[in-house]
Scaffold this motif. Structure first.
Motif, short mmCIF file in Angstrom:
data_model
loop_
_atom_site.label_atom_id
_atom_site.label_comp_id
_atom_site.label_asym_id
_atom_site.label_seq_id
_atom_site.Cartn_x
_atom_site.Cartn_y
_atom_site.Cartn_z
N ASP A 34 -50.54 102.39 84.65
CA ASP A 34 -50.59 102.78 83.05
C ASP A 34 -51.73 101.96 82.45
N GLY A 35 -52.20 100.87 83.02
CA GLY A 35 -53.14 99.96 82.56
C GLY A 35 -54.40 100.21 83.06
N GLU A 36 -54.33 100.86 84.28
CA GLU A 36 -55.80 101.17 84.84
C GLU A 36 -56.57 101.95 84.21
N ALA A 37 -57.90 101.97 84.40
CA ALA A 37 -58.81 103.00 84.28
C ALA A 37 -58.69 104.27 84.46
N ILE A 38 -58.69 105.49 83.60
CA ILE A 38 -58.24 106.68 83.93
C ILE A 38 -59.40 107.85 83.44
N GLU A 39 -59.55 108.67 84.39
CA GLU A 39 -60.54 109.72 83.99
C GLU A 39 -59.73 111.32 84.01
N ARG A 40 -59.93 111.73 82.80
CA ARG A 40 -59.34 113.33 83.09
C ARG A 40 -60.36 114.24 82.67
N THR A 41 -60.38 115.34 83.50
CA THR A 41 -61.52 116.41 83.13
C THR A 41 -60.84 117.71 83.18
N LEU A 42 -61.78 118.49 82.70
CA LEU A 42 -61.36 119.78 82.83
C LEU A 42 -62.61 120.80 83.05
N ASN A 43 -62.94 121.18 84.07
CA ASN A 43 -64.29 121.95 84.46
C ASN A 43 -64.18 123.22 84.20
N ILE A 44 -64.54 123.83 83.04
CA ILE A 44 -64.32 125.40 82.80
C ILE A 44 -65.46 126.12 83.48
N GLY A 45 -66.37 125.56 84.56
CA GLY A 45 -67.16 126.18 85.45
C GLY A 45 -66.35 126.67 86.72
N ASN A 46 -65.16 125.96 86.97
CA ASN A 46 -64.62 126.46 88.19
C ASN A 46 -63.08 126.49 87.63
N ALA A 47 -62.63 126.22 86.62
CA ALA A 47 -61.14 125.97 85.99
C ALA A 47 -60.26 125.13 86.83
N ILE A 48 -60.76 124.02 87.06
CA ILE A 48 -60.07 122.84 87.73
C ILE A 48 -59.95 121.65 86.95
N ALA A 49 -58.89 121.26 86.57
CA ALA A 49 -58.59 120.06 85.89
C ALA A 49 -58.22 118.70 86.98
N SER A 50 -58.58 117.53 86.47
CA SER A 50 -58.28 116.49 87.36
C SER A 50 -58.08 115.34 86.76
N THR A 51 -57.42 114.46 87.38
CA THR A 51 -57.08 113.04 86.94
C THR A 51 -57.23 112.08 88.00
N GLU A 52 -58.10 111.02 87.61
CA GLU A 52 -58.37 110.05 88.65
C GLU A 52 -57.89 108.59 88.02
N VAL A 53 -56.97 107.79 88.75
CA VAL A 53 -56.51 106.49 88.40
C VAL A 53 -56.10 105.97 89.41
N ALA A 54 -56.57 104.79 89.80
CA ALA A 54 -56.11 103.73 90.55
C ALA A 54 -56.07 104.11 91.94
N GLY A 55 -57.47 104.87 92.35
CA GLY A 55 -57.53 105.22 93.51
C GLY A 55 -56.85 106.52 93.93
N CYS A 56 -56.29 107.31 92.93
CA CYS A 56 -55.52 108.34 93.30
C CYS A 56 -56.01 109.50 92.46
N ARG A 57 -56.36 110.58 93.06
CA ARG A 57 -57.08 112.04 92.43
C ARG A 57 -56.02 113.12 92.69
N ARG A 58 -55.93 113.36 91.25
CA ARG A 58 -55.08 114.92 91.37
C ARG A 58 -55.81 115.90 90.88
N GLU A 59 -55.78 117.00 91.39
CA GLU A 59 -56.48 117.93 91.28
C GLU A 59 -55.34 119.34 90.64
#
Length: 806
Positions: free
Chosen positions: A136-161
């Motif tokens: 929970d204290g790690e750097a995090i990046e959340r994105t939504l790419n409306i060019g391909n309609a895919i959201a993502s979360t990256e935190v602590a070496g774990c990527r979720r699509e």
């Protein structure tokens, strides 16, 4: 002069294709919503959808949450025949109005009300617990790419699509750890609706049902705890299946009602849902769909598919729609573009920064949202699209027909998403069925159909309120006239005669009701009773009234409906008697009036508004979305419309601001259209955020969803339509480029906007002047292309494309 025809050689075509491809690729890369912290509130979450199912993705580090929806999951059952005797109610209201007893008419008007609409329901919540609280204290990046309609979360070496696939009707989450770090995940699911859940092997199977009847959150005759009536033998039922497909050595097991994923570095989580809803007129239990079998078959099919194939097919299906339109309004400074999207929005508001890429992103966000929530036949996007987390949502998350439902679809045709208009158009056919019964049982009208202020998935058409609703909003019945205009609008853009032939009876029926609803008064035909949506006039000090006769919005919608219906009849070569009747009524219809302050009168009398800055501007309907008031053909009325907007002032709700962008664009006032668009993009804090720096009002939330407030999706759609209206306007015989171009967008380009007459256009401009135009005709035809003082006749054969340069 736009008069030089360029030779279409193969090498030029190839170059154009390559440029278009590179533009699409760049757009898909750049159209990114990005955040550096997890979402705490819905208004920070990232929404995905496949037109049927949707999810709001929170992207938390330790325990991720996706709130889920199915656009067919509502309370209620098919509309029952009314047992209320309404005989004499309409005549009483009219007698009181004839005597100018507005107070008495207001009270009598409440008697012309029926049951409330039902509530749109949340499906449930999917939780993915990663068992790593320290993350929970790690750097995090959340994105939504409306060019391909895919959201993502990256935190602590774990990527979720995360994506919602329309071809496979499934929500997909892929979890992947970097460096082959082993997974330790617990997946659980819950729903606020009555349900049972079974966990077995790699699946969670939940069966539940919605209430067979409910009341809206604002109905205070019963407490909230009693507003939903449940019976397992009634109402819409559903089955939700959450399944895990372990990848790269992972294992999955069902443990205590959850799914546990251990080992390996990658896993895919699939969510499918099916409801028993089988149409507006079918009992969801006795005649419902075999939802359990359908959900089970779907998950079995998805589990057999390769993840990469699911992802590839999702992107191809989405981009088939999304990539039709690209928009370049200029470049944003790199130091601004590098910031998270919510910070960009804050600075855009607080410092009035220039950010043309954010402005283009908001436009494309509207198109993304429509693709994501409008693909279910007969079930259009509701007040919140399809994203709702509450059992008692604001205004039931229903279909509000005095602006909001229609505003959802203003962008469909012009931004090249015509197929996505279909859920609304097919819903109109259902409304026409129930609306015919309403016209007869409430008003004694033998012809046509009508629609009140609220509807739901069951196509309810009566004015709601249970004879206690405030006529301010409840006693309004011009929804049929308004929504039926979408039928002719779709035809005007597509020239699809088969469609017009199929839906003509709906448009004509709405017009027939309008004709029969009129009364003769003071030498004119006008409506009685009528209200101007959600506004009141000052009858005398301390007495504000909604009910009157001859309201301007009623007459504007009647005029547009009759014009559209007669044009449709002419296009089909039928109903000469009806055309003659419509023309005769139009000739006697009460005219527009300009009031003492130079604005367009809202009522037949020049009364003062009780709220001079009211959010509704329904009396300007003839300017937009109607088309019978124009700067060229009715300049005096156009000036009165402009004055109305001046008097209303700049502050309003999100959806109203989106409407005003379009109104100013129709008035060719690019400066005010742009200023209003910027106001629509005003940063608004999440509703439940209580910090000292909270910003309230109408505008845009951190996740770029519209703030009414609360969240309503119509502002997103109205704002996107407004951008298109600033760049292109059309009639069946003409196309005007850059009719309301602001100085801030002096140079730019757009590809794929549509015009009435079946045309698609790509054009670029510099220093406010068009530099190139490519026009394509789908069905062949003629038009007149206009820009400034330049007028160029164009005639094309079916499928022909013409490129012109000044």
């Amino acid at each position: 002069m736009l008069n030089r025809l360029f030779t279409t050689m193969n090498r030029c075509i190839a170059a154009i294709v390559l440029v278009a491809f590179s533009q699409c690729t760049a757009q898909a890369r750049d159209l990114l919503l990005r955040y550096d912290r997890p979402a705490r509130f819905f208004e920070e979450s990232l929404v995905i959808g496949n037109g049927r199912m949707g999810a709001a993705v929170y992207g938390s580090a330790g325990c991720d949450r996706l709130s889920l929806n199915d656009i067919t999951l509502w309370t209620g059952e098919p509309v029952a025949a009314t047992a209320t005797d309404y005989s004499g109610c309409l005549e009483r209201v009219r007698r009181l109005l004839d005597a100018d007893d507005y107070v008495g008419a207001e009270a009598a008007n409440m008697m012309l009300q029926g049951p409330y609409s039902e509530n749109y329901q949340p499906l449930g919540n999917l939780f993915i617990n990663y068992g790593t609280p320290s993350a929970d204290g790690e750097a995090i990046e959340r994105t939504l790419n409306i060019g391909n309609a895919i959201a993502s979360t990256e935190v602590a070496g774990c990527r979720r699509e995360y994506f919602a696939s329309s071809p496979d009707s499934v929500i997909v989450i892929r979890v992947c750890n970097a460096g082959k770090k082993a997974l330790h995940i617990v997946v659980s699911y819950d729903t606020p609706l009555p349900h049972s859940t079974m966990a077995r092997d790699n699946m969670l199977i939940t069966d539940g049902y919605a209430a067979y009847h409910s009341f809206p959150v604002y109905y205070h005759a019963v407490p909230d705890s009693l507003k939903h009536l449940y019976d397992p033998r009634r109402g819409i039922h559903f089955r939700t299946i959450v399944a895990v497909k372990p990848l790269k050595g992972a294992r999955v097991a069902a443990v205590n009602g959850t799914l546990r994923i251990e080992g390996g570095s990658e896993a895919a989580i699939y969510v499918v849902n099916e409801t028993s809803f089988n149409g507006f007129d079918r009992d969801p239990v006795a005649a419902g769909k075999d939802y359990k079998a359908m959900a089970s078959r779907r998950i079995a099919r998805v589990m057999k598919r390769d993840f990469k194939a699911l992802r590839r097919d999702h992107i191809a299906d989405y981009q088939r729609l999304f990539n039709r339109v690209t928009l370049d309004l200029g470049a944003t400074a790199p130091e601004i573009k590098a910031l998270p999207t919510d910070e960009q929005l804050r600075l855009y508001t607080a410092r009035h920064q220039r950010n043309p890429e954010l402005e283009a992103l908001y436009f494309q966000m509207g198109r993304y949202l429509l693709i994501s929530c409008s693909r279910t036949e007969g079930v259009p996007a509701n007040l919140q699209g399809l994203w709702n987390e509450k059992l008692l949502p604001p205004w039931s998350s229903n279909y509000t027909t005095n602006i909001n439902m229609e505003e959802n679809y203003w962008l469909a045709e012009v931004t090249n998403l015509s197929e996505l208009h279909s859920p609304l158009l097919s819903f109109i056919a259902r409304l026409a069925v129930n609306g015919r019964h309403t016209a007869r049982s409430l008003y004694g009208m033998e012809r046509g159909w009508c629609l009140g202020h609220n509807s739901d998935v069951w196509a309810r058409t009566c004015p709601v309120g249970l004879q206690k609703g405030d006529p301010l909003w409840a006693s309004w019945n011009m929804g049929g006239a308004w929504v039926a205009s979408h039928i002719y609008e779709h035809y005007a853009f597509t020239l699809d005669r088969d469609f017009l032939d199929q839906y003509y009876h709906c448009l004509k029926g709405a017009a027939e009701f309008c004709i029969d609803w009129l009364v003769e008064k003071e030498g004119f035909l006008m409506t009685s009773p009528g209200t101007s949506p959600e506004n009141r006039f000052v009858l005398r000090p301390g007495v504000n009234i909604a009910t009157s006769y001859g309201t301007t919005s009623d007459l504007a919608m009647t005029r547009q409906c009759l014009l559209d219906a007669s044009r449709a009849a002419k296009a089909l070569g039928r109903d000469e008697d009806f055309i003659a009747e419509a023309n005769a009524v139009l000739a006697r219809l009460a005219p527009y009036k300009t009031g003492r302050r130079g604005s367009l009168q809202e009522w037949w009398r020049d009364w003062e508004e009780s709220d001079t800055c009211h959010r509704h501007q329904s009396h300007l309907y003839g300017l937009f979305p109607g088309n019978h008031i124009t700067v060229d053909s009715t300049p005096g009325l156009a000036r009165a419309c402009h004055r109305t907007l001046e008097l209303r002032g700049p502050e309003s709700t999100g959806w109203s601001t989106g409407w005003r962008v379009n109104l100013y664009a129709r008035l060719a006032d690019g400066a005010m259209a742009y200023s209003t668009y910027r106001r629509l993009l005003k940063y608004i804090s999440p509703d439940d955020y209580r910090g000292d720096d909270a910003v309230r009002g109408g505008g845009t939330y951190p996740n770029l969803l519209d703030a009414h407030a609360p969240f309503q999706i119509d502002g997103n759609f109205g704002g996107a339509a407004g951008v298109a209206e600033m760049l292109i306007q059309s009639t069946p015989g003409s196309i005007t480029l850059l009719p309301a171009l602001p100085g801030e967008w002096a140079s730019g380009s757009v590809k794929g906007l549509c015009a009435r007459g079946g045309f698609t256009l790509d054009f670029s401009w510099a220093h406010g002047q068009v530099t190139s135009v490519t026009i394509h005709s789908k069905r062949g035809g003629s038009t007149t292309l206009r820009h400034g003082s330049t007028v160029t006749p164009v005639s094309l054969t079916p499928g022909q494309t013409l490129t012109l340069r000044p």
